[in-house]
Design an enzyme around this catalytic site. Sequence first.
Site, PDB file in Angstrom:
ATOM      1  N   ASP A   1     -11.278 -13.814 -43.431  1.00 57.93           N
ATOM      2  CA  ASP A   1     -11.077 -13.122 -42.179  1.00 57.93           C
ATOM      3  C   ASP A   1     -11.465 -11.552 -42.072  1.00 57.93           C
ATOM      4  O   ASP A   1     -11.721 -10.919 -41.040  1.00 57.93           O
ATOM      5  CB  ASP A   1      -9.738 -13.217 -41.648  1.00 57.93           C
ATOM      6  CG  ASP A   1      -8.849 -12.249 -42.540  1.00 57.93           C
ATOM      7  OD1 ASP A   1      -8.780 -12.602 -43.782  1.00 57.93           O
ATOM      8  OD2 ASP A   1      -8.112 -11.528 -41.953  1.00 57.93           O
TER       9      ASP A   1
ATOM     10  N   GLU B   1     -20.255  17.367  -5.218  1.00 58.72           N
ATOM     11  CA  GLU B   1     -20.931  17.548  -3.875  1.00 58.72           C
ATOM     12  C   GLU B   1     -21.156  19.057  -3.592  1.00 58.72           C
ATOM     13  O   GLU B   1     -22.417  19.039  -3.190  1.00 58.72           O
ATOM     14  CB  GLU B   1     -20.238  16.712  -2.958  1.00 58.72           C
ATOM     15  CG  GLU B   1     -19.961  15.313  -2.959  1.00 58.72           C
ATOM     16  CD  GLU B   1     -18.896  14.801  -2.130  1.00 58.72           C
ATOM     17  OE1 GLU B   1     -18.992  13.340  -2.080  1.00 58.72           O
ATOM     18  OE2 GLU B   1     -18.180  15.462  -1.186  1.00 58.72           O
TER      19      GLU B   1
ATOM     20  N   TYR C   1       0.735  -1.293  -0.097  1.00 54.44           N
ATOM     21  CA  TYR C   1       0.069   0.050  -0.087  1.00 54.44           C
ATOM     22  C   TYR C   1       0.664   1.400   0.001  1.00 54.44           C
ATOM     23  O   TYR C   1       0.815   2.154  -1.023  1.00 54.44           O
ATOM     24  CB  TYR C   1      -1.119   0.020   1.229  1.00 54.44           C
ATOM     25  CG  TYR C   1      -1.904   1.296   1.095  1.00 54.44           C
ATOM     26  CD1 TYR C   1      -2.785   1.448   0.388  1.00 54.44           C
ATOM     27  CD2 TYR C   1      -1.946   2.038   2.237  1.00 54.44           C
ATOM     28  CE1 TYR C   1      -3.714   2.317   0.313  1.00 54.44           C
ATOM     29  CE2 TYR C   1      -2.532   3.407   2.112  1.00 54.44           C
ATOM     30  CZ  TYR C   1      -3.577   3.194   1.324  1.00 54.44           C
ATOM     31  OH  TYR C   1      -4.472   4.506   1.280  1.00 54.44           O
TER      32      TYR C   1
ATOM     33  N   ASP D   1      -5.051 -14.363 -47.379  1.00 53.07           N
ATOM     34  CA  ASP D   1      -4.277 -13.722 -46.137  1.00 53.07           C
ATOM     35  C   ASP D   1      -4.999 -13.700 -44.942  1.00 53.07           C
ATOM     36  O   ASP D   1      -6.351 -13.229 -44.980  1.00 53.07           O
ATOM     37  CB  ASP D   1      -3.863 -12.404 -46.431  1.00 53.07           C
ATOM     38  CG  ASP D   1      -2.706 -12.300 -47.559  1.00 53.07           C
ATOM     39  OD1 ASP D   1      -1.870 -12.635 -47.315  1.00 53.07           O
ATOM     40  OD2 ASP D   1      -3.187 -12.337 -48.796  1.00 53.07           O
TER      41      ASP D   1
ATOM     42  N   ASP E   1     -10.305 -17.671 -48.537  1.00 54.94           N
ATOM     43  CA  ASP E   1      -9.585 -16.327 -48.722  1.00 54.94           C
ATOM     44  C   ASP E   1      -8.079 -16.823 -48.456  1.00 54.94           C
ATOM     45  O   ASP E   1      -7.972 -18.028 -47.857  1.00 54.94           O
ATOM     46  CB  ASP E   1     -10.357 -15.330 -47.524  1.00 54.94           C
ATOM     47  CG  ASP E   1      -9.212 -14.205 -47.375  1.00 54.94           C
ATOM     48  OD1 ASP E   1      -8.805 -13.656 -48.260  1.00 54.94           O
ATOM     49  OD2 ASP E   1      -8.879 -13.966 -46.224  1.00 54.94           O
TER      50      ASP E   1
HETATM   51  C1  GDG Z   1     -10.386   8.853  -5.859  1.00 50.72           C
HETATM   52  C2  GDG Z   1      -9.601   9.714  -6.572  1.00 50.72           C
HETATM   53  C3  GDG Z   1     -12.220   9.852  -7.696  1.00 50.72           C
HETATM   54  C4  GDG Z   1     -13.282  14.825   1.988  1.00 50.72           C
HETATM   55  N1  GDG Z   1     -12.912  15.545   3.113  1.00 50.72           N
HETATM   56  C5  GDG Z   1     -13.896  14.935   4.085  1.00 50.72           C
HETATM   57  C6  GDG Z   1     -14.878  13.986   3.164  1.00 50.72           C
HETATM   58  N2  GDG Z   1     -14.252  14.051   1.987  1.00 50.72           N
HETATM   59  C7  GDG Z   1     -15.012  13.435   1.065  1.00 50.72           C
HETATM   60  C8  GDG Z   1     -15.648  14.018  -0.064  1.00 50.72           C
HETATM   61  C9  GDG Z   1     -15.605  13.098  -1.210  1.00 50.72           C
HETATM   62  C10 GDG Z   1     -14.209  12.322  -1.032  1.00 50.72           C
HETATM   63  O1  GDG Z   1     -13.782  12.322   0.424  1.00 50.72           O
HETATM   64  C11 GDG Z   1     -13.172  12.630  -1.604  1.00 50.72           C
HETATM   65  O2  GDG Z   1     -13.353  12.129  -2.990  1.00 50.72           O
HETATM   66  P1  GDG Z   1     -12.376  12.803  -4.232  1.00 50.72           P
HETATM   67  O3  GDG Z   1     -13.245  12.204  -5.493  1.00 50.72           O
HETATM   68  O4  GDG Z   1     -12.725  14.178  -4.394  1.00 50.72           O
HETATM   69  O5  GDG Z   1     -11.123  12.260  -4.215  1.00 50.72           O
HETATM   70  P2  GDG Z   1     -10.368  11.334  -3.889  1.00 50.72           P
HETATM   71  O6  GDG Z   1     -10.232  10.842  -2.322  1.00 50.72           O
HETATM   72  O7  GDG Z   1      -8.916  11.496  -4.184  1.00 50.72           O
HETATM   73  O8  GDG Z   1     -10.715   9.908  -4.607  1.00 50.72           O
HETATM   74  C12 GDG Z   1     -10.799  10.814  -7.342  1.00 50.72           C
HETATM   75  C13 GDG Z   1     -12.574   9.234  -6.637  1.00 50.72           C
HETATM   76  O9  GDG Z   1     -11.629   8.476  -6.029  1.00 50.72           O
HETATM   77  C14 GDG Z   1     -13.827   8.442  -6.949  1.00 50.72           C
HETATM   78  O10 GDG Z   1     -13.644   7.430  -7.968  1.00 50.72           O
HETATM   79  O11 GDG Z   1     -13.128  11.062  -7.887  1.00 50.72           O
HETATM   80  O12 GDG Z   1     -10.376  11.469  -8.648  1.00 50.72           O
HETATM   81  O13 GDG Z   1      -8.461  10.354  -6.538  1.00 50.72           O
HETATM   82  O14 GDG Z   1     -16.719  12.337  -1.360  1.00 50.72           O
HETATM   83  O15 GDG Z   1     -16.978  14.352   0.390  1.00 50.72           O
HETATM   84  N3  GDG Z   1     -15.641  13.395   4.008  1.00 50.72           N
HETATM   85  C15 GDG Z   1     -15.926  13.899   5.039  1.00 50.72           C
HETATM   86  N4  GDG Z   1     -15.128  14.716   6.140  1.00 50.72           N
HETATM   87  C16 GDG Z   1     -13.938  15.177   5.226  1.00 50.72           C
HETATM   88  O16 GDG Z   1     -13.400  15.913   6.068  1.00 50.72           O
HETATM   89  N5  GDG Z   1     -17.052  13.142   5.818  1.00 50.72           N
END
Ligand code: GDG
Length: 735
Positions: free
Chosen positions: A689, A390, A88, A510, A508
């Site tokens: 093909d 969001e 990780y 080729d 055919d």
């Molecule tokens: C990876 C990819 C892709 C953030 N701070 C708090 C909090 N959050 C939540 C947000 C949002 C999530 O965390 C962050 O999601 P992001 O998409 O912005 O970024 P990554 O964590 O980098 O996620 C990204 C994602 O995977 C999904 O495929 O979009 O590009 O890097 O939901 O709301 N939630 C709470 N407290 C916080 O302080 N409760």
Amino acid sequence: MGKTIIISNRLPVQLQISEGGIVATPSVGGLATGMKSIHSSGDSLWIGWSGLTDEDIPKKLDKEIDKALTKHNCLKVGLSQKEMEGFYFGFSNRTIWPLFHYFLEYTEFELSFWNTYKSVNQKFADAIIENSDDNDIIWVHDYQLMLVPQMVKEKRPNATIGFFLHIPFPSYEIFRTMPWREEVLSGLLGADLIGFHTYDYERHFLSSVRRLLGLEVSFNDITLGNRMIKVDSFPMGIDYQKFKQAAEAHDALPEEKRSILQKRLDDHKKSAPDTKLILSIDRLDYSKGIAKRIYAFEYFLNKYPEYKEKVRLVILAVPSRSNVPQYKLLKKEIDELVGRINGELSTVSWTPIWYFYRSMPFKNLIDLYTSCDIAWLTPLRDGMNLVAKEYIATRIDRTGVLILSEMAGSAYEMNEALLINPNNFEHQAETLKKAITMPKKEQMARNMFLQTRLERYNVEVWAQEFMTALNNQIKNNEAFVSRKINTDILQDIIDDYASAKNRLIFLDYDGTLADFHNDPQKASPDEELYDILDHLHNQKNTTLFLISGRDKQTFSKWFLHKKYNMIVEHGVWISRNGKEFSLLEKVKSDWMAKIMPVLESFVDRTPGSFVEEKNYSLAWHYRNTDPDFGEKRATELNTVLTSLTSNDSLSVLNGNKVMEVKSSNVNKGRAAVRVLGESDFDFVFAMGDDWTDEYMFEELPKSTISVKVGRQKTQAKYFIENTKNVRELLKKFID
Ligand code: GDG
């Protein structure tokens, strides 16, 4: 229908060990929410790491933990501290994460990380294999588990496997720097469906597959042995209603029930009603461009000093991967930067930046989303960025401005936001000014479009669409399998052949009887092929025709002495029983002088391509070009030729790495039908093909046994995998 198995690095539950025992509480991340509809009741299982290393779990509690997880349909993969280090914090976050986000300077290619990544991926795969059967649908998530699909497929070839990558897939130029690039691609190709957030990531992946593994890619289908793998983009959405309803509830809250954070935000608004709050929320990660954003803010304040005391930047940086050195350095850089700017610019009544380095409870997140006039998100690279979505979902009165980096996957769907390049400070300063002064009406108009889209394409729809595509892929493959020539079908064909009184066979050359060669002249027939064809040709009651797009000179050289019947140049010439070729179709060739210079100009601009001049057609071959570039040029040439040939009764044929221009009244189908009309055949067999053979499959009567070599779309009745299988089949005719 079996169960659904979801696999991600982390399980969607938080474990707490206390005196009273183990408590497992569901977590509320985007992925967990998206999967809610799929990960429900007893028909699904989620496999992942529990968040506690083997060392964290007292032996006597292990069983209890498993029990607590089972209640949530979860199963843990136990990992030691050492494994976490290499898998990780090592390979995932010091190799893949920086590389896939284009931070080559942070990327470490460390063999020990890679070895641990492999062994931990195997652990996940083993857990899947142990807990699944062939009817289950397996959905693997993200960059930590890219080898799992193949590891599972190896042991369970009939399993249905989907993979989704949540981060960008980088361009070939970046990806190819990784020492284990082929292994990673092959790992992913164990899946039947591979999903990305955007079309660009998909395109980059396909290009790497083509260039590094040399596999055949047609549109978004990859052919690998006897499997077909689909690649597609599925932009991830959010739980729109959850954010909207949270904002509504927040709005309805009486003053005394508001959070401390909200009260501070309210106080701020009351004391300075015409100031604007600008919000920045991210995990503390170098890919998010937080430091650059702070510099850009300083630049803006210096360029437009009239906004000093009128704006405030609220930064929420959520601690992340603090074991990785780059993240520690970044934290230090941001701490210092905020300190310096606040120190230099603050006044008695104004601090330009409010900085929180922590994770906040969900309700505080909503406080921030709903109270800030502008969300300013400037990742340098981001797979999607859900924060942007969001923020918009919580703007229930439709005010608020989103400034979003073009480098985020979400920018593709959020065109109504103010899109910026995070490296362009000048433009960002202008954009901030535009956001601050944007009339409410414009804000609302922009957000209306954004909200409608986000509400419709929410995270549940995203998950369902992926599952639907995965199911369709299985159906496609099943359909393929049912038409693939298996022992039963083969036996039927042989029986028909044996009992027939008058047989006609079109083969055919080729790609059917012989494999392709970089130099077409070198794909000459070998002894084995002559032997098969001799037998067929000499068999009683059998008319064999070789039918090809090749020129008559080459076929004369190879086959005339053998006296095989031949149709060449797609049906222009015919030769029977060793006689010289004669014209089968009357065709014009005066168009060739006009088209030749066009093809030559493509040869000049496409290294490795060449023109083959036949008697009545011109062929541009691009097998030896760079695969992506060749396809691009072929599309371009197709457009040019189609516009040039529209009035000329010419047609353009897209063959296998060849584009051929010829008279429209000539094709293999027409030629085959003419021969067919010469006698009363009771067994007609056609095999080929590529595209040019489709004319045969289409025009010959329905009773024809038509066989396509390879897996591409076809009108043929049956498929056969490759030239080796073709020869085996033909040998059965003559046994
Ligand atoms: C990876 C990819 C892709 C953030 N701070 C708090 C909090 N959050 C939540 C947000 C949002 C999530 O965390 C962050 O999601 P992001 O998409 O912005 O970024 P990554 O964590 O980098 O996620 C990204 C994602 O995977 C999904 O495929 O979009 O590009 O890097 O939901 O709301 N939630 C709470 N407290 C916080 O302080 N409760």
